[in-house]
Write a protein that holds these residues in place. Structure first.
Motif, PDB file in Angstrom:
ATOM      1  N   SER A 279      -1.011   4.262   1.264  1.00  0.00           N
ATOM      2  CA  SER A 279      -1.143   5.541   1.633  1.00  0.00           C
ATOM      3  C   SER A 279      -0.028   6.265   1.384  1.00  0.00           C
ATOM      4  CB  SER A 279      -0.954   5.797   3.657  1.00  0.00           C
ATOM      5  OG  SER A 279      -0.734   7.008   3.309  1.00  0.00           O
ATOM      6  N   CYS A 280      -0.762   7.487   0.794  1.00  0.00           N
ATOM      7  CA  CYS A 280       0.668   8.449   0.104  1.00  0.00           C
ATOM      8  C   CYS A 280       1.023   9.861   0.866  1.00  0.00           C
ATOM      9  CB  CYS A 280       0.018   8.697  -1.258  1.00  0.00           C
ATOM     10  SG  CYS A 280      -0.670   7.907  -2.602  1.00  0.00           S
ATOM     11  N   THR A 281       0.153   9.008   2.363  1.00  0.00           N
ATOM     12  CA  THR A 281       0.822   9.850   3.331  1.00  0.00           C
ATOM     13  C   THR A 281       2.004   9.917   4.039  1.00  0.00           C
ATOM     14  OG1 THR A 281      -2.129  10.374   3.990  1.00  0.00           O
ATOM     15  CG2 THR A 281       0.030  10.873   5.461  1.00  0.00           C
ATOM     16  N   LYS A 282       2.502   8.918   3.919  1.00  0.00           N
ATOM     17  CA  LYS A 282       3.938   8.673   4.146  1.00  0.00           C
ATOM     18  C   LYS A 282       4.487   8.922   3.212  1.00  0.00           C
ATOM     19  CE  LYS A 282       0.933   5.975   8.107  1.00  0.00           C
ATOM     20  NZ  LYS A 282       0.328   6.694   7.086  1.00  0.00           N
ATOM     21  N   THR A 283       6.102   8.077   3.207  1.00  0.00           N
ATOM     22  CA  THR A 283       6.914   8.175   2.055  1.00  0.00           C
ATOM     23  C   THR A 283       6.676   9.109   1.211  1.00  0.00           C
ATOM     24  OG1 THR A 283       6.856   6.222   1.327  1.00  0.00           O
ATOM     25  CG2 THR A 283       8.255   6.286   3.332  1.00  0.00           C
ATOM     26  N   MET A 284       5.593   8.946   0.364  1.00  0.00           N
ATOM     27  CA  MET A 284       5.360   9.773  -0.927  1.00  0.00           C
ATOM     28  C   MET A 284       5.524  10.755  -0.750  1.00  0.00           C
ATOM     29  SD  MET A 284       3.092   6.866  -3.292  1.00  0.00           S
ATOM     30  CE  MET A 284       4.214   5.555  -3.915  1.00  0.00           C
ATOM     31  N   GLY A 285       3.976  11.329   0.868  1.00  0.00           N
ATOM     32  CA  GLY A 285       4.366  12.380   0.582  1.00  0.00           C
ATOM     33  C   GLY A 285       4.983  13.424   1.586  1.00  0.00           C
ATOM     34  N   GLY A 286       5.540  12.850   1.990  1.00  0.00           N
ATOM     35  CA  GLY A 286       7.590  12.639   2.994  1.00  0.00           C
ATOM     36  C   GLY A 286       6.840  14.526   3.847  1.00  0.00           C
ATOM     37  N   HIS A 287       6.423  14.827   3.676  1.00  0.00           N
ATOM     38  CA  HIS A 287       6.108  16.157   4.788  1.00  0.00           C
ATOM     39  C   HIS A 287       5.521  16.595   5.931  1.00  0.00           C
ATOM     40  CE1 HIS A 287       8.426  16.915   1.274  1.00  0.00           C
ATOM     41  NE2 HIS A 287       9.222  18.161   1.966  1.00  0.00           N
ATOM     42  N   SER A 288       4.531  15.198   6.153  1.00  0.00           N
ATOM     43  CA  SER A 288       3.991  15.225   7.717  1.00  0.00           C
ATOM     44  C   SER A 288       2.841  15.861   7.482  1.00  0.00           C
ATOM     45  CB  SER A 288       4.456  15.032   8.709  1.00  0.00           C
ATOM     46  OG  SER A 288       5.398  14.477   8.724  1.00  0.00           O
ATOM     47  N   ASP A 289       2.558  16.454   6.064  1.00  0.00           N
ATOM     48  CA  ASP A 289       1.724  17.681   5.647  1.00  0.00           C
ATOM     49  C   ASP A 289       0.790  17.125   5.315  1.00  0.00           C
ATOM     50  OD1 ASP A 289       2.259  18.219   3.502  1.00  0.00           O
ATOM     51  OD2 ASP A 289       3.164  19.335   3.753  1.00  0.00           O
ATOM     52  N   VAL A 290      -0.291  16.116   4.846  1.00  0.00           N
ATOM     53  CA  VAL A 290      -0.687  15.338   3.542  1.00  0.00           C
ATOM     54  C   VAL A 290      -1.862  14.460   3.945  1.00  0.00           C
ATOM     55  CG1 VAL A 290       0.204  14.839   2.020  1.00  0.00           C
ATOM     56  CG2 VAL A 290      -1.874  15.437   1.216  1.00  0.00           C
ATOM     57  N   LEU A 291      -2.643  13.641   3.486  1.00  0.00           N
ATOM     58  CA  LEU A 291      -3.786  12.503   3.587  1.00  0.00           C
ATOM     59  C   LEU A 291      -4.003  12.436   2.406  1.00  0.00           C
ATOM     60  CD1 LEU A 291      -5.876  13.196   6.959  1.00  0.00           C
ATOM     61  CD2 LEU A 291      -3.825  11.906   6.567  1.00  0.00           C
ATOM     62  N   CYS A 292      -3.445  11.640   2.405  1.00  0.00           N
ATOM     63  CA  CYS A 292      -4.526  10.492   1.025  1.00  0.00           C
ATOM     64  C   CYS A 292      -3.379   9.342   0.693  1.00  0.00           C
ATOM     65  CB  CYS A 292      -3.469  11.880  -0.138  1.00  0.00           C
ATOM     66  SG  CYS A 292      -3.224  10.771  -2.357  1.00  0.00           S
ATOM     67  N   GLY A 293      -4.444   8.904   0.302  1.00  0.00           N
ATOM     68  CA  GLY A 293      -4.317   7.068  -0.422  1.00  0.00           C
ATOM     69  C   GLY A 293      -4.525   6.870  -1.578  1.00  0.00           C
ATOM     70  N   ALA A 294      -4.388   5.812  -2.089  1.00  0.00           N
ATOM     71  CA  ALA A 294      -4.209   5.521  -3.371  1.00  0.00           C
ATOM     72  C   ALA A 294      -4.350   3.942  -3.241  1.00  0.00           C
ATOM     73  CB  ALA A 294      -2.719   5.866  -4.791  1.00  0.00           C
ATOM     74  N   VAL A 295      -5.339   3.443  -4.516  1.00  0.00           N
ATOM     75  CA  VAL A 295      -5.329   2.027  -5.330  1.00  0.00           C
ATOM     76  C   VAL A 295      -4.810   2.070  -6.534  1.00  0.00           C
ATOM     77  CG1 VAL A 295      -7.526  -0.301  -5.828  1.00  0.00           C
ATOM     78  CG2 VAL A 295      -7.202   1.552  -3.908  1.00  0.00           C
ATOM     79  N   ILE A 296      -3.625   1.033  -6.750  1.00  0.00           N
ATOM     80  CA  ILE A 296      -3.411   0.938  -8.132  1.00  0.00           C
ATOM     81  C   ILE A 296      -3.605  -0.875  -8.672  1.00  0.00           C
ATOM     82  CG2 ILE A 296      -1.545   0.690  -9.763  1.00  0.00           C
ATOM     83  CD1 ILE A 296      -0.536   2.585  -7.461  1.00  0.00           C
ATOM     84  N   THR A 297      -3.968  -1.146  -9.669  1.00  0.00           N
ATOM     85  CA  THR A 297      -4.762  -2.097 -10.167  1.00  0.00           C
ATOM     86  C   THR A 297      -3.877  -2.554 -11.419  1.00  0.00           C
ATOM     87  OG1 THR A 297      -6.150  -1.142 -12.071  1.00  0.00           O
ATOM     88  CG2 THR A 297      -7.011  -1.523 -10.112  1.00  0.00           C
ATOM     89  N   ASN A 298      -3.381  -4.300 -11.484  1.00  0.00           N
ATOM     90  CA  ASN A 298      -2.081  -4.576 -12.158  1.00  0.00           C
ATOM     91  C   ASN A 298      -2.613  -4.824 -13.594  1.00  0.00           C
ATOM     92  OD1 ASN A 298      -0.210  -5.579 -13.822  1.00  0.00           O
ATOM     93  ND2 ASN A 298       0.435  -7.229 -11.883  1.00  0.00           N
ATOM     94  N   GLY A 299      -2.250  -3.901 -14.516  1.00  0.00           N
ATOM     95  CA  GLY A 299      -3.593  -4.459 -15.690  1.00  0.00           C
ATOM     96  C   GLY A 299      -2.513  -5.503 -16.529  1.00  0.00           C
ATOM     97  N   ARG A 300      -1.855  -6.314 -15.906  1.00  0.00           N
ATOM     98  CA  ARG A 300      -1.645  -7.391 -16.867  1.00  0.00           C
ATOM     99  C   ARG A 300      -1.969  -8.491 -16.173  1.00  0.00           C
ATOM    100  NH1 ARG A 300       3.139  -4.472 -15.351  1.00  0.00           N
ATOM    101  NH2 ARG A 300       4.590  -3.915 -17.378  1.00  0.00           N
ATOM    102  N   THR A 301      -2.676  -8.406 -15.002  1.00  0.00           N
ATOM    103  CA  THR A 301      -3.122  -9.542 -14.694  1.00  0.00           C
ATOM    104  C   THR A 301      -4.569  -9.820 -15.111  1.00  0.00           C
ATOM    105  OG1 THR A 301      -4.404  -9.116 -12.534  1.00  0.00           O
ATOM    106  CG2 THR A 301      -1.955 -10.157 -12.571  1.00  0.00           C
ATOM    107  N   ARG A 302      -6.071 -10.497 -14.927  1.00  0.00           N
ATOM    108  CA  ARG A 302      -6.705 -10.683 -15.329  1.00  0.00           C
ATOM    109  C   ARG A 302      -7.936  -9.953 -14.453  1.00  0.00           C
ATOM    110  NH1 ARG A 302     -11.682 -14.232 -13.866  1.00  0.00           N
ATOM    111  NH2 ARG A 302     -10.237 -15.588 -13.295  1.00  0.00           N
ATOM    112  N   LEU A 303      -7.598 -10.384 -13.103  1.00  0.00           N
ATOM    113  CA  LEU A 303      -8.551  -9.818 -12.235  1.00  0.00           C
ATOM    114  C   LEU A 303      -8.126  -8.099 -11.935  1.00  0.00           C
ATOM    115  CD1 LEU A 303      -8.866 -12.991  -9.585  1.00  0.00           C
ATOM    116  CD2 LEU A 303     -10.375 -12.062 -10.803  1.00  0.00           C
TER     117      LEU A 303
END
Length: 637
Positions: A437-461
């Motif tokens: 949830s990027c809403t939390k510490t990354m946004g950091g100002h309690s004024d945004v809703l956002c999330g992210a999915v990140i995949t690892n390019g070093r693993t097959r799956l």
């Protein structure tokens, strides 16, 4: 308009005109007076001609007016052009030594190195030098920039706006010319830029196995420039990522577009792409240019943290259902934490793609996890974790769990909302994909809703999961808005400073509460009393800014404490600049935690002010319970 008059015509006419003027002022009584008038006329014309030539040369070449500076400008400009020409050529990498010592007037002829001095041995004709400088300026100091325009670097006088070398015709007339004035010394700036690029290309990059401090150094600088196309000093680039609100973009006349083109904002948007690139780089621990093309991480941003959880579990279920046979769609079983975010469990009960069943286990018990993975032998397997978990801050042994998951061919997923890269880079341990949830510490100002999915390019799956996540993002349409992405990028630029400060305050506050008589237990990975403290020291770079503590006296005492805080705020969520307190049992859909449990997200207030605020709130809670006949601390005689 430039009107040129021949010197052969202008000199005789000037002599006759000035001779007639002298006959008016001087009496022409003797031959001496006539000879004197002729000499005066010739001298004036000769001096005027020389002055005219010098001014004309100054207009054409724009160097210093005195002879000493003019000679030095010849040498300095030629040296700069030689250096820049050599650096921008596509030859083998060479080493360069550029000196301005007046006593050094020799240039080495060694092919492996060149020394540039500030003096010029050969005396070239003025017109020849002008033509040579003009050609070299256009031919060797021409760069193509990303906008499709051609930038022509032109030498100019450091005190004037006029330029030299601008009359030459460029071969490629299909691109508009953008003319930029530089003074002779400016060529050294171009040379320094090119040489630095060569040095950077030869330097070793950070790897995920680097030390803790090296990882934090990389992330501090990365986040400080979050959203910029490059960390380099590119010409005239904005220092803040632009906000692109457009929903659609122009198409080529042929009707086609490449993967890098923008077509429709639900599919791709420049501002969202900037955030996705920053998040992917932070997790992989090196820039996209440094990372191998086949092992790069990928990211997709969504409208909220829960949207990213849904996308991750749904995409993982789709992948694992037909991993062995594309034509076969088997059911998928998920193993999830016993204590985790309530909404994630609710979503699984409602259905998440092809995940047909799930088991909740204690992730700190490898035996329990293995037993759960062994269930339903014919189904695909998903191992979903939180570390630290919400709200008990339990730490998962990622190395052991990844090894266990591989033995069952299960994909490993982690919700890293409480452990962003500054806290834990989970890809170091072989995790296939994460959500946050990027809403939390990354946004950091309690004024945004956002999330992210990140995949690892070093693993097959991880590599196989990325295109499915991207399709999920496009087809389900729950993308993050450009403005929300821009707000998260703004938050990331101060993220390291905020996170490190909050973690320091959190540890001080946790130790204060641990020693207080009203508090029963405190759960924070940085405390020696935490059950997984040794694992946390090994696995985490920071201990995080969220912790829980259990107050004596149960729900009544906890509610009295929450009501008594003054500086801290009574609110849910985490990661803002303000400290937040929450009575956990009051917000749970299924009551599973102790009544006295309080979750704290530490903000940026002064540490002592928070200690005073919590101390007074604890005393108020104690007094309220005592007056109601619920003494939470026995008086000592």
């Amino acid at each position: 308009m430039d009107i040129s008059v021949s010197r052969d015509v202008i000199q005789p006419a000037s002599v006759v005109l000035i001779f007639q003027f002298c006959t008016v002022l001087l009496p022409m009584e003797t031959i001496f007076h006539k000879v004197l008038a002729v000499l005066i006329s010739s001298g004036v014309v000769w001096c005027s001609t020389k002055l005219f030539s010098l001014l004309k040369f100054r207009r054409r070449n724009h160097y210093a007016s005195n002879c000493g500076q003019l000679s030095r400008s010849f040498s300095l400009t030629e040296s700069c052009l030689s250096l820049v020409d050599l650096l921008y050529s596509k030859k083998d990498t060479r080493s360069f030594s550029c000196g301005l010592d007046e006593s050094d007037d020799k240039t080495k002829s060694d092919s492996d190195s060149i020394s540039i001095s500030s003096q010029q041995d050969s005396q070239e004709d003025e017109d020849e030098f002008y033509d040579k400088t003009s050609n070299r300026t256009v031919d060797h100091l021409t760069q193509f920039i990303n906008t499709g325009q051609k930038t022509v670097w032109r030498l100019s006088d450091s005190t004037q706006d006029s330029t030299v070398g601008c009359d030459s015709t460029l071969e490629d007339k299909s691109k508009p010319s953008v003319k930029v004035n530089i003074n002779p010394e400016g060529a050294f700036g171009l040379a320094g830029e090119a040489l630095r690029r060569q040095l950077d290309s030869q330097s070793s990059s950070l790897s995920l196995s680097s030390g803790k401090e090296d990882r934090r150094r990389f992330l501090r600088s990365l986040y400080a420039h979050a959203g910029l196309a490059s960390n380099k000093n590119n010409d005239t680039d904005p220092l803040v990522p632009p906000l692109v609100l457009a929903t659609n973009f122009n198409m080529r006349a042929c009707g086609s577009w490449s993967e890098k083109d923008y077509f429709y904002s639900r599919i791709s948007n420049p501002t969202r792409h900037a955030l996705e690139q920053t998040l992917a780089i932070a997790e992989q621990g090196m820039t996209m240019d440094e990372a191998d093309e086949n092992t790069r991480c990928g990211a997709a941003c969504f409208g909220s943290g829960m949207a990213s959880v849904s996308a991750l579990l749904g995409s993982a279920g789709s992948l694992m259902s037909n991993l062995e046979d594309e034509n076969e769609h088997k059911l998928v079983h998920a193993v999830v934490p016993k204590t985790c975010y309530d909404e994630a469990i609710k979503m699984l009960r409602m259905g998440a793609g092809r995940i047909a069943s799930f088991t909740r286990v204690d992730m700190t018990s490898l035996e329990a996890v293995e037993t759960a993975l062994a269930q339903y032998p014919g189904r695909g397997k998903v191992l979903y974790m939180e570390t630290p978990d919400n709200p008990l801050t339990q730490i998962c042994d990622l190395t052991s769990l990844v090894a266990l998951a591989k033995s069952y061919n299960a994909i490993t997923l982690v919700d890293t909302t409480w452990s962003p890269p500054l806290v834990t880079q989970v890809f170091r341990y072989g995790i296939d994909a994460i959500c946050m949830s990027c809403t939390k510490t990354m946004g950091g100002h309690s004024d945004v809703l956002c999330g992210a999915v990140i995949t690892n390019g070093r693993t097959r799956l991880g590599k196989e999961l990325l295109p499915i996540v991207k399709d999920w993002q496009t087809s389900h349409g729950g993308v993050a808005s450009p403005f929300d992405c821009w707000l998260v990028l703004r938050g990331l630029r101060s993220f390291p400073v905020r996170m490190e400060r909050m973690c320091q305050t959190t540890l001080a506050l946790a130790r204060f509460l641990e020693a207080h008589e009203v508090v029963d237990t405190v759960r924070h990975p940085g405390l020696e009393s935490h059950p997984q403290h040794k694992l946390a020291k090994k696995q985490m770079d920071l201990f995080g800014q969220v912790f829980t503590f259990c107050i004596k006296g149960g729900s009544e005492a906890a509610m009295a404490f929450v009501g008594a805080v003054s500086l801290a705020r009574r609110a849910t969520s985490t990661g803002g600049t303000e400290t937040l307190v929450q009575h956990q049992r009051s917000v749970e859909m299924v009551k599973v935690t102790h009544g006295g449990l309080i979750r704290v997200s530490v903000g940026l207030e002064d540490t002592q002010d928070l200690l005073d605020d919590f101390g007074r709130a604890l005393e108020c809670s104690k007094e309220v319970c005592a007056r109601s006949g619920r003494k939470i601390v026995e008086e000592t005689s």
